[in-house]
Write a protein that holds these residues in place. Sequence first.
Motif, PDB file in Angstrom:
ATOM      1  N   ASN A   1       0.851  -1.187   0.000  1.00 34.16           N
ATOM      2  CA  ASN A   1       0.000   0.000   0.000  1.00 34.16           C
ATOM      3  C   ASN A   1       0.885   1.235   0.000  1.00 34.16           C
ATOM      4  OD1 ASN A   1      -2.834  -1.058   0.505  1.00 34.16           O
ATOM      5  ND2 ASN A   1      -1.675  -2.041   2.123  1.00 34.16           N
ATOM      6  N   PHE A   2       0.548   2.222  -0.841  1.00 38.55           N
ATOM      7  CA  PHE A   2       1.362   3.427  -0.897  1.00 38.55           C
ATOM      8  C   PHE A   2       0.550   4.586  -1.456  1.00 38.55           C
ATOM      9  CE2 PHE A   2       2.325   0.230  -4.026  1.00 38.55           C
ATOM     10  CZ  PHE A   2       2.185   0.862  -5.255  1.00 38.55           C
ATOM     11  N   SER A   3       1.081   5.791  -1.284  1.00 37.19           N
ATOM     12  CA  SER A   3       0.408   7.015  -1.707  1.00 37.19           C
ATOM     13  C   SER A   3       0.492   7.198  -3.218  1.00 37.19           C
ATOM     14  CB  SER A   3       1.047   8.222  -1.017  1.00 37.19           C
ATOM     15  OG  SER A   3       2.374   8.409  -1.504  1.00 37.19           O
ATOM     16  N   HIS A   4      -0.360   8.070  -3.732  1.00 35.36           N
ATOM     17  CA  HIS A   4      -0.321   8.394  -5.166  1.00 35.36           C
ATOM     18  C   HIS A   4       1.027   8.964  -5.600  1.00 35.36           C
ATOM     19  CE1 HIS A   4      -4.803   8.516  -4.478  1.00 35.36           C
ATOM     20  NE2 HIS A   4      -4.674   7.621  -5.438  1.00 35.36           N
ATOM     21  N   PRO A   5       1.622   9.906  -4.840  1.00 38.85           N
ATOM     22  CA  PRO A   5       2.943  10.412  -5.254  1.00 38.85           C
ATOM     23  C   PRO A   5       4.009   9.307  -5.275  1.00 38.85           C
ATOM     24  CG  PRO A   5       1.951  11.940  -3.686  1.00 38.85           C
ATOM     25  CD  PRO A   5       1.088  10.712  -3.707  1.00 38.85           C
TER      26      PRO A   5
END
Length: 88
Positions: free
Chosen positions: A53-57
């Motif tokens: 899981n990770f952020s859009h940036p």
Amino acid sequence: MTKKSHHPKEDVVEALKSKELTSIYFNEFALGVSKNDVFILIQRNGKEEAVLNFSHPTAKSLAISLTEAINNFEEQTHQKILVSSDEE
């Protein structure tokens, strides 16, 4: 606490040598994007192994870095890497 170097490549080399990290090989994945984040379900031979899981940036930075790395590999080896859609 260990002291971090100011050389990112050295940090990566040290991390790869670590016996504390889990190494996961995968040959399939599923990708999902929500309004809050991105996930990759990684699979090996049809069996789920882990979820990232990770952020859009972070997702965009990862995509750019992967593209650059593969392009560099293809240039250096004069070998085109095929993807599933290329093989059909």
